[in-house]
Design a protein around this motif. Sequence first.
Motif, PDB file in Angstrom:
ATOM      1  N   TYR A 192       0.879  -1.335   0.145  1.00 22.38           N
ATOM      2  CA  TYR A 192      -0.101   0.041  -0.035  1.00 22.38           C
ATOM      3  C   TYR A 192       0.806   1.310  -0.187  1.00 22.38           C
ATOM      4  O   TYR A 192       0.628   2.186  -0.670  1.00 22.38           O
ATOM      5  N   GLN A 193       1.716   1.448   0.828  1.00 24.71           N
ATOM      6  CA  GLN A 193       2.651   2.518   0.874  1.00 24.71           C
ATOM      7  C   GLN A 193       3.605   2.663  -0.440  1.00 24.71           C
ATOM      8  O   GLN A 193       3.666   3.705  -0.957  1.00 24.71           O
ATOM      9  N   GLU A 194       4.148   1.674  -1.090  1.00 28.18           N
ATOM     10  CA  GLU A 194       4.584   1.760  -2.272  1.00 28.18           C
ATOM     11  C   GLU A 194       3.613   2.337  -3.467  1.00 28.18           C
ATOM     12  O   GLU A 194       4.235   3.499  -3.925  1.00 28.18           O
ATOM     13  N   LEU A 195       2.541   2.029  -3.307  1.00 26.20           N
ATOM     14  CA  LEU A 195       1.597   2.427  -4.398  1.00 26.20           C
ATOM     15  C   LEU A 195       1.083   3.773  -4.175  1.00 26.20           C
ATOM     16  O   LEU A 195       0.635   4.505  -4.935  1.00 26.20           O
ATOM     17  N   PHE A 196       0.678   3.975  -2.910  1.00 29.60           N
ATOM     18  CA  PHE A 196       0.212   5.184  -2.421  1.00 29.60           C
ATOM     19  C   PHE A 196       1.206   6.326  -2.908  1.00 29.60           C
ATOM     20  O   PHE A 196       0.833   7.318  -3.310  1.00 29.60           O
ATOM     21  N   MET A 197       2.381   6.026  -2.486  1.00 28.68           N
ATOM     22  CA  MET A 197       3.397   7.281  -2.545  1.00 28.68           C
ATOM     23  C   MET A 197       3.617   7.341  -4.227  1.00 28.68           C
ATOM     24  O   MET A 197       3.798   8.515  -4.705  1.00 28.68           O
ATOM     25  N   LEU A 198       3.517   6.435  -5.096  1.00 27.05           N
ATOM     26  CA  LEU A 198       3.657   6.600  -6.566  1.00 27.05           C
ATOM     27  C   LEU A 198       2.332   7.465  -6.916  1.00 27.05           C
ATOM     28  O   LEU A 198       2.587   8.462  -7.783  1.00 27.05           O
ATOM     29  N   GLN A 199       1.384   7.074  -6.595  1.00 29.30           N
ATOM     30  CA  GLN A 199       0.043   7.776  -6.901  1.00 29.30           C
ATOM     31  C   GLN A 199       0.224   9.246  -6.447  1.00 29.30           C
ATOM     32  O   GLN A 199      -0.313  10.163  -7.199  1.00 29.30           O
ATOM     33  N   VAL A 200       0.723   9.541  -5.273  1.00 26.76           N
ATOM     34  CA  VAL A 200       0.625  10.988  -4.923  1.00 26.76           C
ATOM     35  C   VAL A 200       1.652  11.539  -5.839  1.00 26.76           C
ATOM     36  O   VAL A 200       1.291  12.802  -6.271  1.00 26.76           O
ATOM     37  N   ALA A 201       2.711  10.948  -6.291  1.00 24.49           N
ATOM     38  CA  ALA A 201       3.787  11.654  -6.802  1.00 24.49           C
ATOM     39  C   ALA A 201       3.329  11.897  -8.288  1.00 24.49           C
ATOM     40  O   ALA A 201       3.659  13.010  -8.951  1.00 24.49           O
ATOM     41  N   LEU A 202       2.501  10.891  -8.779  1.00 21.03           N
ATOM     42  CA  LEU A 202       2.093  11.123 -10.113  1.00 21.03           C
ATOM     43  C   LEU A 202       0.790  12.293 -10.370  1.00 21.03           C
ATOM     44  O   LEU A 202       0.921  13.046 -11.052  1.00 21.03           O
ATOM     45  N   ARG A 203       0.062  12.479  -9.121  1.00 21.71           N
ATOM     46  CA  ARG A 203      -0.680  13.463  -8.935  1.00 21.71           C
ATOM     47  C   ARG A 203      -0.102  14.781  -8.961  1.00 21.71           C
ATOM     48  O   ARG A 203      -0.245  15.995  -9.511  1.00 21.71           O
ATOM     49  N   MET A 204       1.004  14.835  -8.197  1.00 22.18           N
ATOM     50  CA  MET A 204       2.149  16.268  -8.143  1.00 22.18           C
ATOM     51  C   MET A 204       2.525  16.553  -9.488  1.00 22.18           C
ATOM     52  O   MET A 204       2.311  17.778 -10.171  1.00 22.18           O
ATOM     53  N   HIS A 205       2.859  15.290 -10.317  1.00 21.44           N
ATOM     54  CA  HIS A 205       3.459  15.643 -11.741  1.00 21.44           C
ATOM     55  C   HIS A 205       2.228  16.073 -12.700  1.00 21.44           C
ATOM     56  O   HIS A 205       2.510  17.002 -13.416  1.00 21.44           O
ATOM     57  N   HIS A 206       0.997  15.563 -12.541  1.00 24.32           N
ATOM     58  CA  HIS A 206       0.092  15.841 -13.281  1.00 24.32           C
ATOM     59  C   HIS A 206      -0.406  17.324 -13.000  1.00 24.32           C
ATOM     60  O   HIS A 206      -0.523  18.220 -13.989  1.00 24.32           O
ATOM     61  N   SER A 207      -0.340  17.712 -11.753  1.00 23.54           N
ATOM     62  CA  SER A 207      -0.691  19.108 -11.372  1.00 23.54           C
ATOM     63  C   SER A 207       0.262  19.953 -11.714  1.00 23.54           C
ATOM     64  O   SER A 207      -0.087  21.252 -12.397  1.00 23.54           O
ATOM     65  N   GLN A 208       1.613  19.800 -11.801  1.00 23.22           N
ATOM     66  CA  GLN A 208       2.480  20.800 -12.463  1.00 23.22           C
ATOM     67  C   GLN A 208       2.262  20.683 -13.888  1.00 23.22           C
ATOM     68  O   GLN A 208       2.582  21.907 -14.411  1.00 23.22           O
ATOM     69  N   ALA A 240      -6.239  -0.114  -6.697  1.00 21.62           N
ATOM     70  CA  ALA A 240      -7.135   0.811  -6.715  1.00 21.62           C
ATOM     71  C   ALA A 240      -7.464   1.764  -5.516  1.00 21.62           C
ATOM     72  O   ALA A 240      -7.639   2.956  -5.489  1.00 21.62           O
ATOM     73  N   GLU A 241      -7.470   0.911  -4.325  1.00 20.83           N
ATOM     74  CA  GLU A 241      -7.428   1.733  -3.085  1.00 20.83           C
ATOM     75  C   GLU A 241      -6.429   2.674  -3.160  1.00 20.83           C
ATOM     76  O   GLU A 241      -6.915   3.704  -2.598  1.00 20.83           O
ATOM     77  N   ALA A 242      -5.437   2.638  -3.013  1.00 17.85           N
ATOM     78  CA  ALA A 242      -4.045   3.399  -3.158  1.00 17.85           C
ATOM     79  C   ALA A 242      -4.383   4.706  -4.143  1.00 17.85           C
ATOM     80  O   ALA A 242      -3.945   5.840  -3.790  1.00 17.85           O
ATOM     81  N   ARG A 243      -4.772   4.276  -5.043  1.00 13.09           N
ATOM     82  CA  ARG A 243      -5.024   5.420  -6.059  1.00 13.09           C
ATOM     83  C   ARG A 243      -6.181   6.299  -5.653  1.00 13.09           C
ATOM     84  O   ARG A 243      -5.904   7.675  -5.522  1.00 13.09           O
ATOM     85  N   ARG A 244      -7.205   5.814  -5.224  1.00  8.12           N
ATOM     86  CA  ARG A 244      -8.473   6.547  -4.472  1.00  8.12           C
ATOM     87  C   ARG A 244      -7.895   7.415  -3.373  1.00  8.12           C
ATOM     88  O   ARG A 244      -8.349   8.526  -3.169  1.00  8.12           O
ATOM     89  N   ASP A 245      -7.381   6.760  -2.559  1.00  2.00           N
ATOM     90  CA  ASP A 245      -6.779   7.408  -1.164  1.00  2.00           C
ATOM     91  C   ASP A 245      -5.841   8.805  -1.665  1.00  2.00           C
ATOM     92  O   ASP A 245      -5.638   9.601  -1.233  1.00  2.00           O
ATOM     93  N   ALA A 246      -5.020   8.419  -2.667  1.00  4.11           N
ATOM     94  CA  ALA A 246      -3.975   9.563  -2.971  1.00  4.11           C
ATOM     95  C   ALA A 246      -4.686  10.473  -3.689  1.00  4.11           C
ATOM     96  O   ALA A 246      -4.166  11.877  -3.375  1.00  4.11           O
ATOM     97  N   ILE A 247      -5.739  10.192  -4.602  1.00  2.00           N
ATOM     98  CA  ILE A 247      -6.619  11.223  -5.231  1.00  2.00           C
ATOM     99  C   ILE A 247      -6.991  12.203  -3.987  1.00  2.00           C
ATOM    100  O   ILE A 247      -7.223  13.363  -4.034  1.00  2.00           O
ATOM    101  N   GLU A 248      -7.842  11.388  -3.225  1.00  5.59           N
ATOM    102  CA  GLU A 248      -8.342  12.184  -2.061  1.00  5.59           C
ATOM    103  C   GLU A 248      -7.554  13.043  -1.298  1.00  5.59           C
ATOM    104  O   GLU A 248      -8.074  14.294  -0.930  1.00  5.59           O
ATOM    105  N   LEU A 249      -6.428  12.677  -0.921  1.00  6.15           N
ATOM    106  CA  LEU A 249      -5.328  13.216  -0.193  1.00  6.15           C
ATOM    107  C   LEU A 249      -4.828  14.558  -0.831  1.00  6.15           C
ATOM    108  O   LEU A 249      -4.794  15.805  -0.342  1.00  6.15           O
TER     109      LEU A 249
END
Length: 736
Positions: A244-260, A694-703
């Motif tokens: 979960y930590q591995e996937l969650f951190m990757l998803q948050v990083a990808l959200r950062m990249h997408h936002s930039q 799927a769970e990590a992606r949802r949580d990362a987007i929400e955070l």
Amino acid sequence: MDSSHLAAVSPEPPTPQGLAHADRFRGDRSISTHLERLPGVGTTRAQRLQPLGLVTVRDALIHFPREYKDFSGAHAFTDLSEGAHAAVSGVVTDIASRTTSRGQQMLTVVVKGTGGSVRGVWFNMPFMAKKMSVGMRVVFASVPKRVGHVWEMTHPEVRVCADGEEQGREEWLAVYPLADGVRQSDVRLAVRAAIDHAGDLVTEAFPAAMLAAKSLLPIADAFREIHFPTSVATMAASRRRFVYQELFMLQVALRMHHSQQETRHAAPALPINAKLDSRIRQRFGFHFTAAQRRVCGEIAADLARTQPMNRLLQGDVGSGKTAVAIYALLATVATKVASSVPSDTDVADTQAGEVGGMSYQAALMAPTELLARQHMATLERLLKGSHVNLELLVGGQATKRRQQAIDRIASGEAQIVVGTQALVCGSARFKNLGLVVIDEQHRFGVVQRGTLQQDQADPHTLLMTATPIPRTIAHAVYGDLDVSTLDEQPLGRQPVGTYRVAPEQLDAWWEFFRKKLREGRQGYVVVPAVEESKRGLESISSAFENLSNGPLEAFRLGLVHGRLSTKQKQSMMEAFRTGELDVLVATSVIEVGIDVPQATLMTILDADSFGLAQLHQLRGRVARGAVQGICAAVSASAEQSHPRIDAFIATTDGFKLAEQDLRLRGPGDLVGTRQSGAPPMYLADLLRDASVVAEARRDAIELYDRDPGLADESLQRLKELILDRWGETLGLGQVG
């Protein structure tokens, strides 16, 4: 392998974000301590562990098990078998030590239980004698071998049974990835010593509220349980924590990249009206499939916005990705820089003019020079008689010709530029770059996505891959991209007939191959290695000689492989394309994009040495014509099991094969990180862990939607780790 994101441990020294180190040292204990300093490890064993990348306590902590073996001790002595792992329990009846003729300290311990006994043997590990005494009840776990009339285990794992412990209590033994010369006992000893030394010093990445909400084990407990699980439940819980930590951190990083990508620069608006759409399609000699029309619509909607397009186009072999890419290229160069509206003239009549009338530029990048030149030939054929200025930029060009290309690109005169990584690594600068198309994205890597961005504005980016990616995987590793899928083959395209050919069937196959060649077909013979390998694979040189003087001696053969010069490869491919050659003997250099419609036969020698995705890509070379293609996968042995070949001949559906390939070999390098210097997915199995993805992606987007800068004080450690792990790879810089 840098897997700091898994362990909430950041690489040292130094760290890109200057992470604090105070919480990692307590007295003489530190996660940076070298393993050789730990009790029981020592210099010799530490040196043996280095090929695994195990140098410090940190390295040992994040060297995760690949599976687990029973450590309960319930195995019956009468059921012992050589080569089969076993865990037996009994009472210690004898302990002896001596020095061997080679000067080694040898310790033997005999354990006797119901129905038999086993002798444990250790070399140069005298401290083991202190852990056991006669009369003690213990469990030995290892692979037994018969030495005379005695069962023996070398360097077994030992567990001392607790007083009153019930027979067969649940216990598990971790099994680790190894390298040559490294034993499981070496790794287990180092990991145990590392946890005892500093397992409690790792700083928690998640705030307490998140741990509770997600039912995640605290980091120290997770480390202990993943290496030395006390039950199946804690084993699963510890693995879930790290996945979960591995996937969650990757998803948050990808959200950062997408936002930039959305906020850093505006891309040029490249609207495609109905008139331009019609004129572009008229350039093709066929009607687009429904899937191609749908994807072109998705791309057109992206290009019309000033937010940079960041889209992944995936499709099976032969689904028409190149045509879609050319559609986008032509739409780009049909738009003038000053007006950012589509030109009223035919796209084929578009020509670069002075500033104000100059069109936007488009770049098409291919992974190999061979494929880049083929794309160039396709564009030249499609745009014959037009005024669109094409330019080729590849590594094999002469210095003068290359400089001329660079100058034309810089001035804006070159409108569509086709090239290899010379576009990325060289000195080319675009004047008005509107679109970048990257073919076979998985061969370039995440880092190279952004290297063609300009100072004033970002171009739109279209990434293409013929390696279909299951939706779960696409979300996991391309979470910052919009994904389009070509899920339809052009009308009349027939699936390739695929067969396995055993060694004893090879003569009959060559007879069939010759028959089809005499009917006017052309064919490929694919060989996996350029030179003789340690595995004894047939080299391409010897294969060519054997075929020329054997089963194919009556036909015209050509030879192509990666070590030929660009000119030689181009000349050979052209001779094959024009029909001067009947058969092309080649390595996997022909795997991607080679388009010779009349070539409908393929023989893959030593097929079991290729990956499943690679086999499918190769087969795609004979699916280009109106006549059904035929492909033979020649296996080295009729007796051995070949799950890849079984899957390969069972279906021509690239998406099904992609999932099967992942099951057989794991997710590999879908993120494209080997080329970029970042480690691939380490612990997560993206098929097995689909629900966690799927769970990590949802949580990362929400955070991220709630706190885009991760400014909350409780998220600072998590933020540091994400930037440290993914910051350079995704160009994140500081966030918040």
